[in-house]
Design a protein around this motif. Structure first.
Motif, PDB file in Angstrom:
ATOM      1  N   SER A 181      26.470  22.058 -15.678  1.00 12.30           N
ATOM      2  CA  SER A 181      26.044  22.880 -14.548  1.00 12.30           C
ATOM      3  C   SER A 181      26.714  24.241 -14.579  1.00 12.30           C
ATOM      4  CB  SER A 181      26.367  22.167 -13.229  1.00 12.30           C
ATOM      5  OG  SER A 181      25.682  20.949 -13.118  1.00 12.30           O
ATOM      6  N   ILE A 182      28.025  24.246 -14.787  1.00 13.70           N
ATOM      7  CA  ILE A 182      28.761  25.498 -14.680  1.00 13.70           C
ATOM      8  C   ILE A 182      28.572  26.388 -15.897  1.00 13.70           C
ATOM      9  CG2 ILE A 182      30.961  24.832 -15.734  1.00 13.70           C
ATOM     10  CD1 ILE A 182      30.530  26.716 -12.397  1.00 13.70           C
ATOM     11  N   ALA A 212      21.256  26.785  -7.504  1.00 12.67           N
ATOM     12  CA  ALA A 212      21.909  25.724  -6.732  1.00 12.67           C
ATOM     13  C   ALA A 212      22.771  24.845  -7.635  1.00 12.67           C
ATOM     14  CB  ALA A 212      20.855  24.885  -6.017  1.00 12.67           C
ATOM     15  N   MET A 222      24.589  25.601 -10.227  1.00  6.92           N
ATOM     16  CA  MET A 222      25.880  26.179 -10.558  1.00  6.92           C
ATOM     17  C   MET A 222      26.819  26.255  -9.353  1.00  6.92           C
ATOM     18  SD  MET A 222      24.948  30.254 -10.890  1.00  6.92           S
ATOM     19  CE  MET A 222      23.465  30.022 -11.861  1.00  6.92           C
ATOM     20  N   THR A 223      26.326  25.929  -8.171  1.00 11.00           N
ATOM     21  CA  THR A 223      27.165  25.980  -6.964  1.00 11.00           C
ATOM     22  C   THR A 223      27.268  24.582  -6.337  1.00 11.00           C
ATOM     23  OG1 THR A 223      25.174  26.680  -5.758  1.00 11.00           O
ATOM     24  CG2 THR A 223      26.685  28.408  -6.491  1.00 11.00           C
ATOM     25  N   VAL A 224      26.299  24.227  -5.520  1.00 14.10           N
ATOM     26  CA  VAL A 224      26.332  22.923  -4.853  1.00 14.10           C
ATOM     27  C   VAL A 224      26.257  21.793  -5.871  1.00 14.10           C
ATOM     28  CG1 VAL A 224      25.215  21.477  -3.116  1.00 14.10           C
ATOM     29  CG2 VAL A 224      25.242  23.954  -2.836  1.00 14.10           C
ATOM     30  N   ILE A 279      24.710  28.686 -15.456  1.00  8.81           N
ATOM     31  CA  ILE A 279      25.135  30.089 -15.274  1.00  8.81           C
ATOM     32  C   ILE A 279      24.639  30.950 -16.431  1.00  8.81           C
ATOM     33  CG2 ILE A 279      27.155  31.603 -15.330  1.00  8.81           C
ATOM     34  CD1 ILE A 279      28.606  29.664 -13.575  1.00  8.81           C
ATOM     35  N   VAL A 302      29.616  21.075  -7.455  1.00  2.80           N
ATOM     36  CA  VAL A 302      30.539  20.355  -6.565  1.00  2.80           C
ATOM     37  C   VAL A 302      30.168  18.881  -6.471  1.00  2.80           C
ATOM     38  CG1 VAL A 302      31.381  20.184  -4.196  1.00  2.80           C
ATOM     39  CG2 VAL A 302      31.094  22.432  -5.260  1.00  2.80           C
TER      40      VAL A 302
END
Length: 421
Positions: free
Chosen positions: A23-24, A114, A116-118, A28, A121
């Motif tokens: 994801s990160i 979303a 890369m953020t929520v 991104i 997490v």
């Protein structure tokens, strides 16, 4: 908690960590490249770069769809429009235009933002719940001392400055681990549910895609029906009809010989009787090929069992269908001939010594799996029998999936939406 659930909870940790990295890093990078390439379209560079980048974005999203289905059973449909591949600059401009006009492209961008953020997490929650216990016990086993000398450390809401607070951190970490054993699979599923909410096509897009598919399969059904009629006509002409014509000629000869040469007439009568028996056998085989009597009389399960009994390879049939409930005749016929083709392929090409068939019904669909322990290598396309099965199932909005790595085993799975009555 049973062993399977404990294993899934523990596996959710490394899986969540891997998802967090993807994801990160992946989202991104691809989101940035997509935005930059679209921004460069006015100066011409983006026209060449955007199709390449968007293809990588779609591969990234499809990989996440595969993980969602494999790890959490969450199915995320896709509705990408077909992309032309004409050569030359005009072809690149056309590809770029089609991709940017496709709503699915913008769904992918929205999802990556979303993700890369929520999404990052939510993916890290399962490994955190597992690893915090290890960190807490590392503190309790003495590492708290140098940390305390430097002013202490916060383990969530516990300020670790002494052995007692270090034990409190270890206890809190253990409680988090126990909590993770119960909620980690749900947390991982929540990550994929978020992806589904952002990636899945709209209702209108799904309907349009289904209309296109049904239109295509309708043409396939018409072509298949025409080919089947030609096959039946050819079989009748070359088989039963030829035998009946020969029998009629023999009967005419018998009429002429019955008075003058009774022995020869008797011999021709025996030949005529043999021809009539062979014609009757061919007609029965032809009828069975159109619609087997056992399928009409006793249903799909018994018809598949009858197929299995005729095979030279040991075949196990497992049935999990509601008792005395049957699908519509066209659906049963399609499923029967699909199973027949899959079994024929297994016997002819797989070099298997064991075959199994599973029939089940659930979630409004008839599900059939045919597997063997042969050499593998089966695939759809290139005019194979499985391609015909796929077209036949497509008429009923059904799907076919083939898993057949080199060396085996092979598993052919078919699913047909239907209602039982």
């Amino acid at each position: 908690m049973n062993t399977a659930k404990a294993r899934d909870a523990l596996l959710a940790g490394p899986r969540g960590f891997a998802l967090g990295l993807v994801s990160i890093v992946g989202s991104i990078l691809l989101f940035t490249l997509t935005v930059v390439s679209i921004g460069l379209i006015p100066i011409g560079v983006g026209v060449l770069a955007t199709p390449l980048v968007v293809e990588r974005v779609r591969a990234h999203a499809n990989f996440r769809r595969e993980l969602a289905a494999r790890w959490s059973g969450v199915r995320i449909p896709s509705a990408y429009r077909p992309v032309p591949h004409r050569p030359g600059l005009a072809g690149w401009v056309e590809r770029c235009t089609v991709m940017l006009r496709d709503p699915a492209t913008w769904h992918d961008l929205r999802w990556m933002l979303a993700d890369m953020t929520v999404g990052f997490v939510t993916a890290l929650l399962p490994p955190v719940l597992i690893l915090y216990m290890a960190y807490g016990w590392v503190l309790a086993l003495g590492v708290w001392r140098p940390i305390a000398d430097a002013g202490g450390d916060w383990f969530l809401f516990v300020h670790v400055v002494s052995q007692g607070t270090a034990y409190a951190a270890a206890a809190l970490g253990t409680a988090m681990f126990v909590l993770g054993m119960f909620v980690n699979p749900a947390l991982l599923r929540g990550h994929f549910q978020l992806a589904r909410a952002l990636l899945a096509p709209s209702r209108e897009a799904e309907l349009a895609q289904r209309v296109d598919r049904l239109t295509e399969t309708r043409h396939d059904a018409v072509d298949t029906s025409a080919a089947e009629l030609r096959r039946i006509e050819r079989d009748l002409h070359d088989g039963a009809q030829a035998r009946l014509v020969a029998m009629g000629m023999n009967l005419g000869t018998i009429e002429a010989l019955v008075e003058t040469d009774p022995a020869k007439a008797k011999q021709l009568l025996a030949m005529a009787r043999e021809s009539s028996a062979e014609a009757l056998t061919e007609l029965r085989d032809l009828v069975r090929g159109i619609h087997p009597p056992v399928l009409a009389e006793r249903g799909l399960a018994d018809a598949v069992r009858a197929l299995a009994l005729r095979l030279p390879v040991p075949t196990d049939v497992s049935v999990d269908l509601p008792e005395r409930a049957r699908a519509e005749a066209p659906v049963e016929s399609a499923a029967y001939f699909a199973v027949s083709e899959a079994l024929t392929n297994a016997v002819k090409h797989a070099d298997a010594d064991s075959i199994w068939v599973d029939l089940s019904y659930g979630s409004g669909a008839l599900r059939v799996s045919v597997g063997d322990n042969g050499k593998g290598g089966a695939r759809t396309g290139a005019g194979t029998g499985l391609s015909g099965v796929e077209r036949r199932l497509g008429t009923f909005d059904g799907v076919l999936a083939v898993s057949s790595p080199a060396g085996g085993p092979t598993l052919v799975t078919m699913e047909i939406p239907c209602e039982l009555s």
